[in-house]
Design a protein around this motif. Structure first.
Motif, mmCIF file in Angstrom:
data_model
loop_
_atom_site.group_PDB
_atom_site.id
_atom_site.type_symbol
_atom_site.label_atom_id
_atom_site.label_comp_id
_atom_site.label_asym_id
_atom_site.label_seq_id
_atom_site.Cartn_x
_atom_site.Cartn_y
_atom_site.Cartn_z
ATOM 1 N N UNK A 119 36.005 49.709 -6.668
ATOM 2 C CA UNK A 119 36.860 48.634 -7.169
ATOM 3 C C UNK A 119 37.985 49.298 -7.944
ATOM 4 N N UNK A 120 39.166 48.708 -7.925
ATOM 5 C CA UNK A 120 40.318 49.331 -8.561
ATOM 6 C C UNK A 120 41.244 48.279 -9.154
ATOM 7 N N UNK A 121 42.053 48.718 -10.103
ATOM 8 C CA UNK A 121 43.096 47.868 -10.663
ATOM 9 C C UNK A 121 44.215 48.757 -11.182
ATOM 10 N N UNK A 122 45.414 48.214 -11.225
ATOM 11 C CA UNK A 122 46.567 48.988 -11.670
ATOM 12 C C UNK A 122 47.577 48.069 -12.335
ATOM 13 N N UNK A 123 48.215 48.562 -13.380
ATOM 14 C CA UNK A 123 49.344 47.888 -14.008
ATOM 15 C C UNK A 123 50.596 48.445 -13.350
ATOM 16 N N UNK A 124 51.198 47.689 -12.458
ATOM 17 C CA UNK A 124 52.317 48.182 -11.662
ATOM 18 C C UNK A 124 53.514 48.555 -12.533
ATOM 19 N N UNK A 125 53.705 47.845 -13.604
ATOM 20 C CA UNK A 125 54.869 48.082 -14.457
ATOM 21 C C UNK A 125 54.716 49.373 -15.257
#
Length: 282
Positions: free
Chosen positions: A193-199
């Motif tokens: 599972x993954x997540x990212x703050x694009x900004x």
């Protein structure tokens, strides 16, 4: 006067007709962009998951000068490298084909397959010592959810093997992947599972070993925290020996630290410097 009125009326009629023509053309353009010939609406193109969602950068722990140096002068770094190496080996050796397949699609232009209702990315690629492959990555959009399927082929050997699949949010800020072992043994090896703050660029990816064996259920979490002294962190839970290992380092300068009660007999960090030599922790 009558002639002038006629001219004004003709001009108004022409202007109205031109406006109507422009409006009709605009409507045709809008519908042609959003609806296929069979009436199926073309959803927005999803944001591609980031490279770190499947291939986090753990090159910090590649070989640095031979076994003797690793054991005798850089024990803290070496211990971190040994533990990270288990997962690096799975991703960049055993599962190099699906990982490479995903990476080559990241900068490719997608096209929309109207018949299937799918966004499609296609690319041929080489894997050293393994030959030439091709990947067909598809994305099905359902509201704000996206379903991904990675089909990999090798001419004359196998075709359209689903080597990885997963889900994500349309904005590409979170999701999950499954990576399968091989066409000969199509069982799940890793899930994540993954997540990212694009900004900002911060994020994390957590892999879990699904393959049967000593490491089944073990996990590794890779995190990025830009601007921190230790801007990269890996947390390893090795169920084979009930060992929890935390590794932190600076991507640019290479100094870092490791913590493992099973190894060191304490809950303290043990550090290395920019040359990977053991050092006192700040």
């Amino acid at each position: 006067m009558k002639s002038e009125k006629s001219k004004n009326g003709l001009y108004s009629h022409f202007r109205l007709k031109s406006s109507m023509s422009f409006l009709m053309a605009l409507l045709v353009f809008v519908f042609s962009c959003s609806e296929s010939d069979d009436g199926q609406m073309q959803g927005p193109e999803p944001v591609m998951p980031p490279e770190t969602s499947m291939a986090p950068d753990m090159s910090m722990f590649d070989d640095e000068g031979g076994e003797e140096n690793r054991v005798n002068t850089i024990q803290n770094w070496a211990y971190a490298a040994i533990n990270v190496g288990v997962y690096s080996s799975i991703l960049y050796s055993h599962l190099i084909v699906p990982v490479r397949a995903f990476k080559v699609t990241i900068n490719q232009e997608a096209h929309f397959n109207e018949d299937a209702g799918l966004w499609v990315w296609e690319k041929s690629f080489e894997v050293p010592s393994r030959g030439t492959f091709s990947v067909r990555l598809t994305a099905e959009v359902d509201g704000t959810d996206v379903s991904w399927t990675g089909y990999v082929s090798k001419s004359g050997v196998f075709e359209n093997f689903v080597w990885f699949d997963g889900t994500s949010k349309l904005n590409g800020e979170s999701g999950k992947w499954n990576l399968y072992e091989s066409p000969e043994n199509p069982e799940a090896w890793l899930s994540n599972s993954w997540e990212i703050d694009r900004e900002v660029g911060n994020g994390n990816t957590s892999f879990t070993v699904e393959k049967e064996g000593n490491h089944q259920g073990s996990s590794i979490t890779y995190s990025i925290e830009k601007g921190a002294d230790y801007d990269r962190t890996v947390l390893i839970n090795d169920v084979s020996n009930s060992n929890l290992v935390e590794v932190q380092w600076n991507k640019e300068s290479k100094f870092g630290r490791v913590k493992s009660e099973a190894k060191y007999g304490d809950e303290m960090y043990h550090c290395w410097d920019e040359q990977l030599q053991d050092s006192e922790c700040p």
